[in-house]
Design an enzyme around this catalytic site. Structure first.
Site, mmCIF file in Angstrom:
data_model
loop_
_atom_site.group_PDB
_atom_site.id
_atom_site.type_symbol
_atom_site.label_atom_id
_atom_site.label_comp_id
_atom_site.label_asym_id
_atom_site.label_seq_id
_atom_site.Cartn_x
_atom_site.Cartn_y
_atom_site.Cartn_z
ATOM 1 N N GLY A 243 0.949 -1.159 -0.015
ATOM 2 C CA GLY A 243 -0.024 -0.009 -0.104
ATOM 3 C C GLY A 243 0.850 1.266 -0.060
ATOM 4 N N SER A 244 0.444 2.298 0.739
ATOM 5 C CA SER A 244 1.266 3.639 0.644
ATOM 6 C C SER A 244 2.153 3.558 1.545
ATOM 7 C CB SER A 244 0.055 4.662 0.568
ATOM 8 O OG SER A 244 -0.318 4.742 2.157
ATOM 9 N N THR A 245 3.277 4.348 1.310
ATOM 10 C CA THR A 245 4.088 4.776 2.414
ATOM 11 C C THR A 245 3.594 5.359 3.582
ATOM 12 O OG1 THR A 245 5.684 5.178 0.393
ATOM 13 C CG2 THR A 245 6.340 5.890 2.445
ATOM 14 N N VAL A 247 0.881 4.739 5.081
ATOM 15 C CA VAL A 247 0.174 3.555 5.897
ATOM 16 C C VAL A 247 1.214 2.701 6.386
ATOM 17 C CG1 VAL A 247 -1.418 1.920 5.829
ATOM 18 C CG2 VAL A 247 -2.126 3.964 4.754
ATOM 19 N N GLY A 248 2.287 2.367 5.252
ATOM 20 C CA GLY A 248 3.304 1.496 5.816
ATOM 21 C C GLY A 248 3.940 1.956 7.036
ATOM 22 N N GLU A 266 5.713 -3.520 0.894
ATOM 23 C CA GLU A 266 5.991 -3.179 -0.472
ATOM 24 C C GLU A 266 4.976 -1.616 -0.767
ATOM 25 O OE1 GLU A 266 4.831 -2.052 -4.048
ATOM 26 O OE2 GLU A 266 3.805 -4.023 -4.087
#
Length: 494
Positions: A243-245, A247-248, A266
């Site tokens: 997902g998005s950076t 949220v990561g 990822e």
């Protein structure tokens, strides 16, 4: 399954039980009774309502997965038996490809033809690939000091939390689940709230394949509730997220402050394609165009930055604009269409906002940039030129700039906080080797793009994340290595 009310051919709505949560081998309502709407992006209409899981539902799913891991047969089966059941699972997916493809098309605006011919077969092949790897996981014998014998065991890590994205719901389901299943882990899977329908159908097929109850659990829900509960759960041993950076980061922080569980991330990319002047212009423009407009641009590896050597810049740009103008946007169930609607209203509005920003910042809009039609989330293919390297609009729009040589191309390609993918288009082997070794990205394609296969490791550098999906390397993310050491008494050989 019944025909969709819109009257479009081959569009299916899942039965009511396939809109619930799947926990411990059964479809159940969420504890709260809450639901979330699944939307048809062609119209913005509600397809149906799906149970929305929360922290309490995740807890039930984890307990089921934990019991299946600690006391159930799945990790105790022989590896070949796990592989056999996974092969049967793959066969059932093949038998239901029409239904699954229709679910992803109506739920995510994806091309039905592409789902049937490419994406669902890729998912199936991923299952078969890791099913074949299940009985090829071995430890090693260790050469230790005098009087000691040692060896290593590679054991399943435990309960794995899988948080999958909305852009490739079927492929990503098995990119995460298949290697974990092969080594003997049990799973709690949270599909994206936008595209949960195929994940629930896969859970149904897993039960038909004989995979024991509790091994695969699917909990629909939102990221800030169900997803956060997975990341912070003390009985989940591993989290894998795409997902998005932004949220990561949250996933990683939650994993750290809970039980320090390892994570695979990822995340986003802003991937470059570098086109040099020794390559055929038509072929190069085909590669570059498909690199960004595949899956309507909703793909983390999209080559949304194109750097072209100065001598062929105008020719490449003209070709790209020509292709964009000929690109057919419309109903994804129509076989003549090249691009369906964006997945949801939020993505649709975000893309339009970036287009407006690009115009405000002085970038040259070469083509596209508008909403198509009166309903649904359709956007014209959009290409910018003359974009500043530090312009915010480059984050979501397709744009081109010229470069003089490979040194300048490398510098600009690496001028980003991301490092997921890159493309190099040249006939010069020395240039291809030098540039591919110099670019800081997890995968570099030479004279092609977006060719991801189940046996090729995939993941990012820098803020694009860490860890690898696909390939045999991905098995290690779901395994613990245990060393066993014993003394050798009175051996004449030590």
């Amino acid at each position: 399954m019944a025909n969709h009310s819109s009257g479009s051919p081959n569009i299916l709505i899942p039965p009511k039980r396939f809109t619930k949560l799947f926990i411990n081998g059964h479809f159940v309502d969420s504890i709260s009774g809450k639901t979330l709407d699944t939307i048809d992006p062609r119209t913005g209409d509600v397809i149906n309502r799906v149970s929305a899981g929360d922290r309490e539902d995740i807890d039930l799913a984890v307990k089921a997965a934990r019991h299946a891991f600690d006391h159930g047969p799945w990790p105790r089966f022989s590896a070949s038996e796990r592989g056999r059941m996974m092969m049967k699972f793959a066969d059932l997916i093949d038998e239901n490809v029409e239904e699954i493809a229709a679910l992803d098309a109506i739920n995510g605006g994806k091309l039905l033809s592409l789902c049937k011919l490419v994406e669902i077969p890729v998912a199936t092949n991923t299952v078969r690939y890791f099913a074949g790897a299940a009985d090829k996981i071995h430890g090693t014998v260790l050469k230790l000091s005098k009087g000691l014998q040692g060896y290593t065991l590679r054991e399943p890590i435990g309960v794995v939390g899988c948080i999958i994205p909305w852009n490739f719901p079927s492929i990503m389901f098995f990119t995460k689940a298949a290697p974990a299943l092969a080594v003997g882990c049990t799973l709690v899977i949270k599909p994206a709230e936008l595209t949960p329908l195929s994940a629930l159908f896969f859970a149904h097929l897993a039960k038909l394949a004989g995979i024991p109850d509790g091994v695969i659990n699917v909990v629909n829900g939102f990221g800030d509730t169900a997803g956060a509960a997975i990341s912070s759960h003390m009985d989940i041993a591993k989290v894998t997220f795409t997902g998005s950076t932004e949220v990561g980061r949250k996933v990683m922080m939650a994993a750290a402050v809970s039980n320090l569980k390892p994570v695979t991330l990822e995340l986003g990319g802003k991937s470059p394609s570098l086109i040099f002047d020794d390559f055929d212009v038509d072929q190069a423009s085909d590669i570059a165009f498909n690199g960004i407009f595949t899956n309507k641009g909703e793909i983390c590896i999209a080559s949304s930055r194109v750097y072209v050597q100065e001598g062929i810049y105008d020719k490449i740009v003209n070709k790209l604009v020509e292709k964009a103008n000929a690109w057919v946007v419309g109903d994804p169930f129509d076989p003549r269409v090249n691009q369906g609607p964006q997945t949801d209203k939020k993505q649709f509005e975000k893309i339009l906002s970036y287009i407006k920003h690009g115009k405000r910042e002085g970038a040259t809009l070469l083509t596209g940039g508008k909403h198509i039609g009166q309903e649904g989330y359709y956007i014209q293919p959009t290409i910018f030129a003359d974009v500043k390297d530090d312009d915010h609009s480059k984050r979501r729009n397709f744009w081109a700039r010229y470069v003089i040589d490979e040194v300048q191309a490398i510098k600009r390609a690496n001028n980003t906080t991301y490092g997921l993918a890159a493309g190099v288009i040249t006939k010069n082997l020395n240039v291809a080797n030098m540039v591919s070794r110099s670019i800081r990205a997890g995968i570099v394609w030479i004279n092609c793009y977006s060719t991801i296969e189940h046996n090729c490791p995939f993941g990012g550098y820098k803020m694009s994340g860490f860890g690898r999906d696909c390939g045999l390397d991905s098995l290690n993310q779901y395994l613990q290595i245990k060393s066993v050491v014993t003394p050798i008494q009175d051996s004449p050989w030590h």
